[in-house]
Scaffold this motif. Structure first.
Motif, PDB file in Angstrom:
ATOM      1  N   ARG A 139       2.560   5.418  -7.913  1.00 11.89           N
ATOM      2  CA  ARG A 139       3.013   3.952  -7.636  1.00 11.89           C
ATOM      3  C   ARG A 139       2.010   3.091  -7.788  1.00 11.89           C
ATOM      4  NH1 ARG A 139       7.083   2.065  -4.194  1.00 11.89           N
ATOM      5  NH2 ARG A 139       6.646   0.394  -3.125  1.00 11.89           N
ATOM      6  N   ARG A 140       2.238   2.173  -8.467  1.00 14.91           N
ATOM      7  CA  ARG A 140       1.358   0.913  -8.665  1.00 14.91           C
ATOM      8  C   ARG A 140       0.670   0.449  -7.417  1.00 14.91           C
ATOM      9  NH1 ARG A 140       3.776  -4.306 -11.413  1.00 14.91           N
ATOM     10  NH2 ARG A 140       1.389  -4.784 -11.134  1.00 14.91           N
ATOM     11  N   VAL A 141      -0.674   0.103  -7.430  1.00 15.96           N
ATOM     12  CA  VAL A 141      -1.322  -0.341  -6.355  1.00 15.96           C
ATOM     13  C   VAL A 141      -1.584  -1.975  -6.599  1.00 15.96           C
ATOM     14  CG1 VAL A 141      -2.345   1.725  -6.094  1.00 15.96           C
ATOM     15  CG2 VAL A 141      -3.580   0.241  -7.590  1.00 15.96           C
ATOM     16  N   THR A 142      -1.690  -2.422  -7.636  1.00 13.84           N
ATOM     17  CA  THR A 142      -1.708  -3.810  -7.631  1.00 13.84           C
ATOM     18  C   THR A 142      -0.247  -4.604  -7.438  1.00 13.84           C
ATOM     19  OG1 THR A 142      -1.040  -3.622 -10.070  1.00 13.84           O
ATOM     20  CG2 THR A 142      -3.391  -3.779  -9.542  1.00 13.84           C
ATOM     21  N   PRO A 143      -0.178  -5.913  -7.103  1.00 11.14           N
ATOM     22  CA  PRO A 143       0.919  -6.272  -6.654  1.00 11.14           C
ATOM     23  C   PRO A 143       1.952  -6.511  -7.558  1.00 11.14           C
ATOM     24  CG  PRO A 143      -0.856  -7.800  -6.145  1.00 11.14           C
ATOM     25  CD  PRO A 143      -1.374  -6.843  -7.024  1.00 11.14           C
ATOM     26  N   MET A 144       3.291  -6.299  -7.213  1.00 13.46           N
ATOM     27  CA  MET A 144       4.442  -6.457  -8.259  1.00 13.46           C
ATOM     28  C   MET A 144       4.684  -7.746  -8.550  1.00 13.46           C
ATOM     29  SD  MET A 144       7.112  -3.846  -6.419  1.00 13.46           S
ATOM     30  CE  MET A 144       8.491  -4.510  -7.440  1.00 13.46           C
ATOM     31  N   GLY A 145       4.973  -7.942  -9.677  1.00 10.02           N
ATOM     32  CA  GLY A 145       4.974  -9.265 -10.406  1.00 10.02           C
ATOM     33  C   GLY A 145       4.128  -9.585 -11.126  1.00 10.02           C
ATOM     34  N   THR A 146       2.743  -8.628 -11.097  1.00  5.87           N
ATOM     35  CA  THR A 146       1.614  -9.164 -11.869  1.00  5.87           C
ATOM     36  C   THR A 146       1.608  -7.926 -13.168  1.00  5.87           C
ATOM     37  OG1 THR A 146       0.289  -7.785 -10.446  1.00  5.87           O
ATOM     38  CG2 THR A 146       0.370 -10.353 -10.059  1.00  5.87           C
ATOM     39  N   PRO A 147       0.942  -8.018 -14.295  1.00  4.36           N
ATOM     40  CA  PRO A 147       0.625  -7.167 -15.271  1.00  4.36           C
ATOM     41  C   PRO A 147      -0.206  -5.951 -14.569  1.00  4.36           C
ATOM     42  CG  PRO A 147       0.332  -9.518 -16.233  1.00  4.36           C
ATOM     43  CD  PRO A 147       0.477  -9.514 -14.912  1.00  4.36           C
ATOM     44  N   VAL A 148       0.145  -4.714 -15.011  1.00  4.15           N
ATOM     45  CA  VAL A 148      -0.630  -3.650 -14.649  1.00  4.15           C
ATOM     46  C   VAL A 148      -2.220  -3.719 -14.831  1.00  4.15           C
ATOM     47  CG1 VAL A 148       1.009  -1.993 -14.091  1.00  4.15           C
ATOM     48  CG2 VAL A 148      -0.225  -2.211 -16.514  1.00  4.15           C
ATOM     49  N   GLY A 157      -5.806  12.001  -7.600  1.00  4.69           N
ATOM     50  CA  GLY A 157      -4.365  12.869  -8.001  1.00  4.69           C
ATOM     51  C   GLY A 157      -3.646  13.041  -6.618  1.00  4.69           C
ATOM     52  N   VAL A 158      -4.489  12.896  -5.469  1.00  5.44           N
ATOM     53  CA  VAL A 158      -3.495  13.016  -4.253  1.00  5.44           C
ATOM     54  C   VAL A 158      -2.273  11.814  -4.100  1.00  5.44           C
ATOM     55  CG1 VAL A 158      -4.934  14.000  -2.932  1.00  5.44           C
ATOM     56  CG2 VAL A 158      -5.021  11.454  -2.948  1.00  5.44           C
ATOM     57  N   ASN A 159      -2.458  10.513  -5.013  1.00  6.71           N
ATOM     58  CA  ASN A 159      -1.444   9.785  -5.014  1.00  6.71           C
ATOM     59  C   ASN A 159      -0.280   9.835  -5.624  1.00  6.71           C
ATOM     60  OD1 ASN A 159      -3.498   8.460  -3.315  1.00  6.71           O
ATOM     61  ND2 ASN A 159      -3.889   6.793  -4.847  1.00  6.71           N
ATOM     62  N   GLN A 160      -0.237  10.909  -6.545  1.00  5.87           N
ATOM     63  CA  GLN A 160       0.870  11.260  -7.477  1.00  5.87           C
ATOM     64  C   GLN A 160       2.029  11.293  -6.776  1.00  5.87           C
ATOM     65  OE1 GLN A 160      -0.357  13.999 -11.055  1.00  5.87           O
ATOM     66  NE2 GLN A 160      -1.498  14.770  -9.200  1.00  5.87           N
ATOM     67  N   VAL A 161       3.120  10.745  -7.209  1.00  2.71           N
ATOM     68  CA  VAL A 161       4.581  10.986  -6.364  1.00  2.71           C
ATOM     69  C   VAL A 161       5.168  11.817  -7.375  1.00  2.71           C
ATOM     70  CG1 VAL A 161       4.312   8.518  -5.579  1.00  2.71           C
ATOM     71  CG2 VAL A 161       5.536   9.076  -7.922  1.00  2.71           C
ATOM     72  N   ALA A 162       4.843  12.252  -8.491  1.00  5.57           N
ATOM     73  CA  ALA A 162       5.819  13.145  -9.459  1.00  5.57           C
ATOM     74  C   ALA A 162       4.644  13.588 -10.615  1.00  5.57           C
ATOM     75  CB  ALA A 162       6.833  12.670  -9.985  1.00  5.57           C
ATOM     76  N   ALA A 163       4.948  14.940 -10.916  1.00 12.76           N
ATOM     77  CA  ALA A 163       4.151  15.418 -11.910  1.00 12.76           C
ATOM     78  C   ALA A 163       4.891  16.841 -12.656  1.00 12.76           C
ATOM     79  CB  ALA A 163       2.772  15.891 -11.525  1.00 12.76           C
ATOM     80  N   GLY A 164       4.642  17.047 -13.829  1.00 12.75           N
ATOM     81  CA  GLY A 164       5.409  17.897 -14.512  1.00 12.75           C
ATOM     82  C   GLY A 164       4.762  18.351 -15.818  1.00 12.75           C
TER      83      GLY A 164
END
Length: 337
Positions: A139-148, A157-164
């Protein structure tokens, strides 16, 4: 409903409530990867029949020769994710920098970034050995509406929401986790559908397989040399069996099913290790832990490493918990001498 009759699509819908914060995007990302995997699988399976094997004549950011299928797989996964307008950024082992993805009306409102190794083990393509795709979702950490920005990709890696990963072998399998266990799906090529074939995949606590390129033995740190000698001793349930394919996905997949440890350490030739933290080690570590295994750099938990660069390399010890911990013991002991 019997497990073997559940399709990947049905499984994703069934488990939708497990996707924290998601209102459908994460499901669509997994579905996009499923689609791209089918396209790449088809191409891999006819690699000997078309002009897709061999070197592409270029090198990636790591200075490695790119194979034609590397380039093809990279393009397929990137375009599939971009076309679905569900991610705000993509980073690939094959690209120098990350890709910023704009949504409709040039917006930047998507929540997730995807990091991937589009074709792991591609040096084995020409000899018809299994290769794979590895992916990781944050999940992105910068504000939505701005470029990554780079910050969105340099997350532990603990921040991963999915991997495979997808393994293109005697059959094509997609294995993934969203933090609620690990499940594997096998492609039925006749109808193009993935079916749940390996529910709730788990590592055994112990194993009898060690996977390491022993040809580099002379270059390994002392702790790894000592562990290899331990694996080869006739004592108790040892010696262990040495199995090394050279495709991370293939070695990892076998060890998760049969029990074992995979090691790619530092060496005098690769002082930081060879595998990439963001594209290979973090996703595999997340899967390993969700399957009851363990992953470290020989001393510390892989998932807690704070990345400092996009193509950062780290040593990698991963597999059955007791085997990894025994290897760590040898690493710690050697470091104290």
């Amino acid at each position: 409903m019997k497990d073997r009759n559940i399709t990947l699509g049905e499984f994703i819908i069934e488990k939708q409530e497990e996707f924290k914060y998601s209102s459908g995007e994460l499901s669509r990302i997994i579905n996009s990867i499923r689609l791209a995997a089918k396209v790449v699988s088809h191409k891999v399976n006819k690699a000997g029949l078309v002009d897709i094997v061999g070197a592409a004549g270029e090198q990636n950011i790591q200075g490695e020769d790119q194979q034609k299928l590397d380039v093809y797989a990279n393009e397929v996964f990137i375009q599939t994710l971009i076309n679905r307008e569900i991610v705000c950024g993509i980073a690939s082992e094959e690209n120098d920098d990350f890709i910023t993805v704009q949504g409709k009306d040039a917006s930047h409102n998507n929540k997730y970034v995807v990091l991937m190794d589009p074709l792991d083990g591609s040096s084995n393509i020409d000899v018809n050995v299994s290769v794979g795709t590895i992916f990781s979702v944050y999940r992105r950490v910068t504000p939505m509406g701005t470029p990554v920005t780079l910050e969105d990709f340099l997350q532990p890696g603990v921040n991963q929401v999915a991997a495979g990963y997808v393994i293109y072998g005697t059959s094509t399998m997609l294995v993934y986790t969203t933090g609620h266990g690990v499940n594997g799906f096998t492609l039925n090529p006749a109808i193009g559908t993935f079916y749940l074939s390996h529910p709730n995949m788990r590592y055994s606590q112990d194993g009898k397989i060690y996977s390491i390129n022993e040809g580099n033995y002379i270059h390994f740190p002392q702790g790894v040399k000592d562990y290899i000698k331990y694996c080869q001793q006739e004592e108790g349930d040892r010696p262990y069996t040495s199995r090394y394919i050279g495709s991370l996905v293939s070695d990892f997949h076998r060890n998760m099913i049969k029990g074992g440890v995979y090691i790619y350490p530092t060496s005098s030739k690769a002082p930081s290790g060879k595998l990439r933290l963001l594209y290979e080690c973090n996703p595999m570590a997340f899967i390993a832990e969700q399957a009851g295994g363990k992953a470290s750099d020989g001393f510390d938990r892989i998932l807690e490493i704070k990345p400092t660069e996009l193509h950062q390399r780290v040593p990698f010890f991963c597999g059955s918990r007791n085997m990894v911990e025994k290897a760590e013991e040898f690493m710690t002991k050697a470091s104290q001498l």
